[in-house]
Write an enzyme that holds these catalytic residues in place. Structure first.
Site, short mmCIF file in Angstrom:
data_model
loop_
_atom_site.label_atom_id
_atom_site.label_comp_id
_atom_site.label_asym_id
_atom_site.label_seq_id
_atom_site.Cartn_x
_atom_site.Cartn_y
_atom_site.Cartn_z
N GLY A 17 3.51 -1.22 -6.00
CA GLY A 17 2.88 -2.22 -6.64
C GLY A 17 3.04 -3.58 -6.24
CB SER A 18 2.89 -4.78 -2.82
OG SER A 18 1.77 -4.19 -2.36
N GLY B 140 0.80 -1.34 -0.11
CA GLY B 140 0.02 0.04 0.21
C GLY B 140 0.95 1.18 -0.04
CG ASP C 263 0.80 -0.53 -10.54
OD1 ASP C 263 1.30 0.80 -10.97
OD2 ASP C 263 0.70 -0.42 -9.26
O1 PMV Z 1 -0.94 1.92 -6.52
P1 PMV Z 1 -0.03 3.12 -6.80
O2 PMV Z 1 0.24 3.88 -5.35
O3 PMV Z 1 1.30 2.58 -7.34
O4 PMV Z 1 -0.58 4.22 -7.78
C1 PMV Z 1 -0.90 3.85 -9.14
C2 PMV Z 1 -0.63 4.90 -9.99
C3 PMV Z 1 -2.01 5.71 -10.32
O5 PMV Z 1 -1.36 6.58 -11.43
C4 PMV Z 1 -2.25 6.67 -9.42
C5 PMV Z 1 -3.24 5.04 -10.64
C6 PMV Z 1 -3.00 3.92 -11.73
O6 PMV Z 1 -3.79 2.81 -11.85
O7 PMV Z 1 -2.25 4.42 -12.73
#
Ligand code: PMV
Length: 322
Positions: free
Chosen positions: A108-109, A104, A153
């Site tokens: 990207g976990s 969290g 991700d």
């Molecule tokens: O889950 P995170 O904190 O790596 O956020 C992902 C990146 C965002 O651009 C905020 C959301 C997305 O789905 O691309």
């Protein structure tokens, strides 16, 4: 027989949030990996163990959708059901998930878990996996876990390396001309990606004329950054990271703790530093000359962050048979 699947954590180097509205963004895989072992069982049941979470569901219950499990494990059972329905499977499987990736915080976990899980599952059930199928399955997990993700991700975790990603077009790999040394600073603040994404989108909706040019600027910035990465221009990469951080602050996703970490890294000699991921807490990244990695890490620690020194890794998802 055991299959051992693994997939990397990631950082977004440029363009988080803007990517949700179809601007290009750049992500990189890290040398920090989730491992998922998959064992065949004689009994027709599916066990998943992840840290101190454990659950199992019988094949019949899975197929008829009559089961209840911990909400963190639910997306994995949804992926499992899709694969079993498509390929058929008469036995059972036991999954053990081990992750050294802080959860969290924007590294990207969850995507790495979904990617490794999907690849290991496909290998066990269908005998093979391909990256496109893995990303598709993992993206379904991400939708259940995060609401409206851009898909960046799972794409970077499956493919590894450095990529430019655009929602409507997919990705292209980038070849970094020099190694990218990063110091990550994890802040203690907990936040949810889905909430941060919704918050940004509602601000944009309220002030579209102000935000449209910011989004276009972020898109141009990602393209400039892609060129700088390919020519190995670390100074420009750092400067562009700093500008990107300013744009993210204007979206309202920075916090006092994140600002402290960003400035601590820059003052200690990082070439640039910014929020990475959804913000509102989570983590920052800084790009550093190799000889200053420890200095920057100490500065982050003194400012209340948890430092992680990491290199960009070319390895995406993999599955080996034991
Ligand atoms: O889950 P995170 O904190 O790596 O956020 C992902 C990146 C965002 O651009 C905020 C959301 C997305 O789905 O691309």
């Amino acid at each position: 027989m055991t299959f051992l699947a693994s997939a990397p954590a990631k950082v977004i180097l440029f363009g988080e949030h803007f990517v949700v509205e179809n601007e290009p963004a750049i992500a990189a895989a890290l040398d920090l990996r989730v491992e998922v072992s998959v064992n065949l069982l004689d009994e027709k049941r599916f066990e998943i163990r992840s840290g101190n979470l454990f659950s199992f569901v019988r094949l019949d219950d899975l197929l008829s959708n009559h089961y209840s499990v911990n909400q963190h494990l639910k997306p994995l059972y949804v992926i499992l059901r899709k694969v079993i329905e498509k390929y058929g499977f008469e036995g059972g499987l036991k999954f053990i998930i081990k992750s050294p990736i802080p959860m969290g915080v924007g590294l990207g976990s969850s995507a790495a878990v979904f990617v490794a899980f999907s690849a290991g599952l496909l290998k066990a059930v269908a005998g093979e996996y391909d990256l496109e199928k893995v990303v598709k399955l993992a993206s379904e997990g991400e939708i259940l876990a995060h609401g409206r993700p851009s898909g960046i991700d799972p794409t970077i975790s499956a493919n590894g390396g450095v990529i430019v990603y655009r929602k409507s077009e997919g990705f292209i790999p980038l070849k970094a001309a020099v190694p990218l040394h990063l110091v990550i600073g994890v802040s203690g603040e907990v936040r949810s990606t889905a909430t941060m994404v919704e918050k940004v989108l509602s601000l944009k909706k309220r002030f579209p004329e102000i935000f449209e040019p910011l989004y276009h600027a972020a898109g141009h910035l990602a393209i400039e950054a892609a060129k700088a990465i390919e020519r190995g221009d670390l100074t420009s990469i750092g400067m562009l990271m700093n500008i990107n951080h300013g744009l993210l602050s204007s979206l309202g996703v920075s916090t006092m703790n994140l600002e402290r970490l960003v400035h601590a890294a820059r003052d200690a000699g990082a070439l640039g530093a910014k929020i990475t991921g959804a913000g509102g807490g989570g983590a920052i990244i800084s790009i550093c000359p190799q000889n200053l990695l420890e200095t920057v890490a100490s500065a982050i620690k003194r400012s209340g962050g948890f430092p992680l020194i990491s290199k960009v890794s070319d390895r995406g998802v993999s599955v080996i048979e034991r």
